[in-house]
Enzyme design. Structure first.
Site, PDB file in Angstrom:
ATOM      1  CB  CYS A  16     -51.022  93.405 -69.364  1.00  0.00           C
ATOM      2  SG  CYS A  16     -51.685  94.470 -68.085  1.00  0.00           S
ATOM      3  N   GLY A  17     -53.308  91.136 -67.981  1.00  0.00           N
ATOM      4  CA  GLY A  17     -54.717  90.756 -67.904  1.00  0.00           C
ATOM      5  C   GLY A  17     -55.625  91.964 -67.883  1.00  0.00           C
ATOM      6  CG  HIS A  18     -54.914  96.061 -66.038  1.00  0.00           C
ATOM      7  ND1 HIS A  18     -53.548  95.933 -65.914  1.00  0.00           N
ATOM      8  CD2 HIS A  18     -55.119  97.300 -66.569  1.00  0.00           C
ATOM      9  CE1 HIS A  18     -52.960  97.041 -66.328  1.00  0.00           C
ATOM     10  NE2 HIS A  18     -53.891  97.888 -66.721  1.00  0.00           N
ATOM     11  CG  HIS A  29     -45.423  91.393 -61.877  1.00  0.00           C
ATOM     12  ND1 HIS A  29     -44.717  91.212 -63.041  1.00  0.00           N
ATOM     13  CD2 HIS A  29     -46.340  92.370 -62.129  1.00  0.00           C
ATOM     14  CE1 HIS A  29     -45.175  92.038 -63.969  1.00  0.00           C
ATOM     15  NE2 HIS A  29     -46.161  92.747 -63.442  1.00  0.00           N
ATOM     16  CG  ASP A  52     -52.446  95.489 -61.037  1.00  0.00           C
ATOM     17  OD1 ASP A  52     -53.383  96.289 -61.252  1.00  0.00           O
ATOM     18  OD2 ASP A  52     -52.185  94.510 -61.752  1.00  0.00           O
ATOM     19  CB  CYS A  71     -52.484  91.414 -60.847  1.00  0.00           C
ATOM     20  SG  CYS A  71     -51.051  91.176 -61.917  1.00  0.00           S
ATOM     21  N   GLY A  72     -54.440  90.336 -63.607  1.00  0.00           N
ATOM     22  CA  GLY A  72     -54.846  89.134 -64.343  1.00  0.00           C
ATOM     23  C   GLY A  72     -53.747  88.091 -64.439  1.00  0.00           C
ATOM     24  CB  THR A  73     -50.224  88.144 -65.586  1.00  0.00           C
ATOM     25  OG1 THR A  73     -49.872  89.388 -64.967  1.00  0.00           O
ATOM     26  CG2 THR A  73     -50.526  88.374 -67.051  1.00  0.00           C
TER      27      THR A  73
HETATM   28  O1  PYC Z   1     -53.431  92.523 -64.969  1.00  0.00           O
HETATM   29  O2  PYC Z   1     -51.838  91.161 -65.619  1.00  0.00           O
HETATM   30  C1  PYC Z   1     -52.223  92.232 -65.172  1.00  0.00           C
HETATM   31  C2  PYC Z   1     -51.218  93.269 -64.851  1.00  0.00           C
HETATM   32  C3  PYC Z   1     -49.860  93.162 -64.975  1.00  0.00           C
HETATM   33  C4  PYC Z   1     -49.328  94.375 -64.572  1.00  0.00           C
HETATM   34  C5  PYC Z   1     -50.372  95.201 -64.207  1.00  0.00           C
HETATM   35  N1  PYC Z   1     -51.517  94.497 -64.388  1.00  0.00           N
END
Ligand code: PYC
Length: 314
Positions: free
Chosen positions: A92-94, A212, A237, A241-243
């Site tokens: 999870c990036g965030h 996702h 999100d 969303c980092g990923t």
């Molecule tokens: O930021 O990767 C992310 C992420 C995944 C689900 C919610 N945020």
């Protein structure tokens, strides 16, 4: 009065571009073994803590939780298992930006580069002196190009399937307006698209569920794209969303539309921003995402076994 049977957890909440992260920093279950054994033990024996932390009546579906695990070797700063209202995330990036911000807030991390273990591999996170965090993610890649899926009521929709630490279906021909005023429509459309992928048997590598949905659209001046990302559990999100941004960058590199070091500035559906770059290492796309989180609460969660809804409404 404190009842003897109650148990207590210390959790710290943060948000990254509007998307919350609730981290268990003390009082979690004592787990033994390797990182992966601890992850399995939490999933199989303590899943109700995930439900208690990320669903009603204590929280809401939008909460992303994280179990902070001790480093299993000297070069690691921490281990982390992220989860949400319906299950577990690979990365999870965030949340990693939130984790690093929280550890810094606790005085447990200083500016610099830190290695963090996740279920899908080791990521590094650089805490910059004034707050931003850059997360260098696991290798990301496009698995399938321009996959068509039939959506009842909509017709054919095309998208790439890509990995960025979670599986994404990334779609540009959705004909939706990416604006917060249309959020119910966007959630409805993406939920239908997700159902259509399942009904058509479309998956990531080795049959992995695509959990996702990422819709892309035009951004404001100065940005490269805007996204809307539907996460598992039918919540969107609030961050970019980092990923999902990692997965998108891998597709752009595969298309020859993005080069090493080039900045990708992406807006979330609420307008918050993540910045991504890629490095190409041994033929692999390694994305780095930069954003900032803020701590919003330092709380004690009380788990009272007499409470019929202590572990969620179901
Ligand atoms: O930021 O990767 C992310 C992420 C995944 C689900 C919610 N945020």
């Amino acid at each position: 009065m404190t009842k003897s049977t109650e148990s207590r957890l210390r959790v710290i909440d943060s948000h990254t571009g509007g998307e919350p992260t609730r981290l268990i920093v003390a009082g979690g279950p004592v787990l033994a073994g390797s990182f992966h054994e601890q992850v399995t033990a939490f999933k199989t024996q303590h899943d109700r803590l995930r439900v208690a932390l990320c669903t009603e009546p204590r929280a809401s579906d939008i909460c992303v939780g994280g179990l902070l695990l001790p480093p299993t070797e000297a070069t690691l700063a921490a281990g982390i298992l992220f989860f949400n209202n319906v299950g577990y995330l690979g990365m999870c990036g965030h949340g990693t930006i939130g984790l690093v911000t929280t550890l810094a807030w606790l005085g447990r991390l200083s500016p610099g580069v830190h290695r963090i273990e996740t279920p899908v591999g080791i990521v590094t996170a650089e805490l910059h002196p004034h707050g931003p965090v850059s997360v260098t993610n696991v290798a990301s890649y496009r698995y399938a190009y321009r996959v068509q899926v039939h959506m009842p009521g909509h017709g054919l929709v095309t998208g790439d399937i890509a990995w960025g630490g979670n599986w994404f279906f990334i779609c540009e021909d959705h004909h939706q307006m990416l604006h917060i005023d249309h959020i119910d429509r966007l959630v409805g459309f993406s939920t239908d698209l997700h159902q259509a992928l399942i009904a058509s048997g479309i998956t990531g590598a080795h049959g992995a569920a695509i959990d996702h949905i990422e819709l892309l659209g035009p951004a404001d001046v100065g940005f490269d794209a805007k996204n809307f990302v539907l996460c598992p559990g039918k919540v969107y999100d609030r961050s970019a969303c980092g990923t999902g941004t990692s997965a998108r960058l891998a597709c752009l590199v595969a298309d020859g539309r993005w080069v090493e070091g080039q900045r990708y500035r992406v807006q979330s559906i609420i307008g918050s921003v993540l910045e991504g770059t890629v490095e190409l290492i041994n033929g692999e796309v390694i994305p780095t995402l930069t954003g900032q989180a803020w701590v919003t609460a330092d709380s004690t969660v009380i788990l009272d076994p007499d409470d019929p809804y202590c572990f969620g409404l179901k």
